[in-house]
Write an enzyme that holds these catalytic residues in place. Structure first.
Site, PDB file in Angstrom:
ATOM      1  N   ASP A   1      -0.115 -28.563 -12.306  1.00 46.03           N
ATOM      2  CA  ASP A   1      -1.455 -27.979 -12.273  1.00 46.03           C
ATOM      3  C   ASP A   1      -2.466 -29.016 -11.802  1.00 46.03           C
ATOM      4  O   ASP A   1      -2.248 -30.227 -11.956  1.00 46.03           O
ATOM      5  CB  ASP A   1      -1.868 -27.492 -13.667  1.00 46.03           C
ATOM      6  CG  ASP A   1      -1.077 -26.277 -14.124  1.00 46.03           C
ATOM      7  OD1 ASP A   1      -0.470 -25.611 -13.266  1.00 46.03           O
ATOM      8  OD2 ASP A   1      -1.056 -26.013 -15.334  1.00 46.03           O
ATOM      9  N   LYS A   2      -3.571 -28.546 -11.276  1.00 43.51           N
ATOM     10  CA  LYS A   2      -4.619 -29.430 -10.762  1.00 43.51           C
ATOM     11  C   LYS A   2      -4.985 -30.508 -11.767  1.00 43.51           C
ATOM     12  O   LYS A   2      -5.159 -31.681 -11.418  1.00 43.51           O
ATOM     13  CB  LYS A   2      -5.858 -28.608 -10.390  1.00 43.51           C
ATOM     14  CG  LYS A   2      -7.062 -29.459  -9.952  1.00 43.51           C
ATOM     15  CD  LYS A   2      -8.198 -28.587  -9.459  1.00 43.51           C
ATOM     16  CE  LYS A   2      -8.856 -27.819 -10.581  1.00 43.51           C
ATOM     17  NZ  LYS A   2      -9.748 -28.696 -11.413  1.00 43.51           N
TER      18      LYS A   2
END
Length: 349
Positions: free
Chosen positions: A142-143
């Site tokens: 995830d970012k």
């Protein structure tokens, strides 16, 4: 990136139509697949409200606005984004991903991604099997998840690494992925396994959900540390119980690799990640149970507290077992230090 707004007014004959089908009839220059992607990316509003469900039924007289991004280059461009390279040879590269770095171009993040950085670092050597927008990408974080990622430089290595990620060691291989997770509360036993299927959320398409019939998802966890709260009076005012841990540190090992798996699985057993506003928004008030320095560290974190600290893979060409570890990044290290002040004994939870 600029965009063009297209406005549509629903007539009586169109009432009850699916949003994606209605848009396909009015925006002929875009495919239905492209329009579905714009809806799920939050680029479509109905009567001023963002709608992310392509199957949303429209009412007569509804005003629809579609923000259509301008056309983009067919391939991502190289960008001089610094990379923390842990290992690199002619076939693969392992990097320590920082927070805030999106892995590959997608709606809302067409530039400034890990792929842009990899193209600049590796040139034309990246694997093409992942497609133009995901060259070399074998798996994602995830970012706002930090930590270890491996990227393939050629198709042969890409296929072999992808097979390792697909099996997650179930075939007896040495492959292993480990994460450190700071969560609210503490499990009442030292270790456990979460085996709950995951699928896309029915309404919020950018989220995942525990759903029967979803894809198999298995997460193993181990309790490493428990952290107490503030004084008893403060704990009672926030609904806590004296002596009840307010947070804990877990080591998680994946047996499958689903989108948002750790975040969703831990939330499903009542221990969402600290700082996770998607799967643990109801736990925000728990921060009041922490001492002020820990509250400040959590506030400054600005993301969910998850770090991919360990990766074990077999080199596809040499057969060598490669083991990598990553220390907590500064923001999570600070949170850990502030929580450690109120650390409780974790050996007998």
């Amino acid at each position: 990136m600029t965009s063009t707004a297209k406005s549509i007014r629903v007539v009586d004959e169109e009432a009850g139509s699916r949003l994606d089908r209605l848009l396909a009839a009015h925006v002929a220059e875009l495919s239905r697949t492209r329009l579905k992607g714009l809806i799920e990316a939050g680029s479509v509003a109905v009567d001023g409200r963002t709608i992310r469900d392509p199957g949303h039924r429209v009412n007569s007289g509804a005003a629809i606005v579609v923000e259509v991004p301008q056309a983009l280059p067919a391939k991502p461009e190289a960008e001089p984004i610094p990379l923390a390279v842990v290992y690199e040879d002619d076939d693969m590269i392992v990097i320590d991903k920082p927070k805030g770095l999106v892995v590959h171009p997608a709606a809302g993040h067409w530039t400034g991604t890990l792929v842009n950085a990899l193209i600049a670092h590796c040139g034309d050597s990246l694997s093409g099997i992942g497609g133009e927008r995901r060259p070399g990408i074998v798996h994602r974080l995830d970012k706002d998840t930090t930590g270890l990622m491996v990227v393939a430089k050629n198709d042969r290595v890409h296929k072999a690494l992808a097979a390792q990620f697909a099996s997650h060691g179930r075939d007896g291989g040495a492959f292993e992925r480990g994460y450190l997770a700071f969560v609210w509360g503490a499990p009442d036993r030292p270790r456990g396994t979460i085996d709950r299927p995951i699928d896309r959320h029915k309404v919020a398409r950018d989220r995942m959900a525990i759903r029967e019939g979803g894809r198999e998802a298995v997460t193993h966890w181990e309790l490493l540390e428990r952290y107490g709260g503030q004084k008893e009076g403060a704990r009672r005012s926030e609904g806590g119980r004296p002596g009840e841990p307010v947070a804990s540190l877990l080591a998680c090992r994946l047996e499958t690799g689903r989108t948002h798996q750790i975040r969703l699985h831990l939330a499903s057993i009542g221990h969402p990640l600290m700082g996770d506003d998607v799967y643990g928004p109801g736990f925000r008030t728990k921060s009041a149970l922490l001492p002020q320095p820990a509250q400040a560290a959590l506030e400054d974190l600005g993301r969910h507290a998850l770090h991919a600290y360990m990766l074990v893979v077999e080199h596809p060409l040499t057969g060598q077992i490669l083991r990598f570890r990553s220390e907590l990044p500064p923001d999570l290290a600070r949170l850990h230090d502030m929580l450690a002040v109120i650390r409780a004994d974790s050996s007998n939870p």
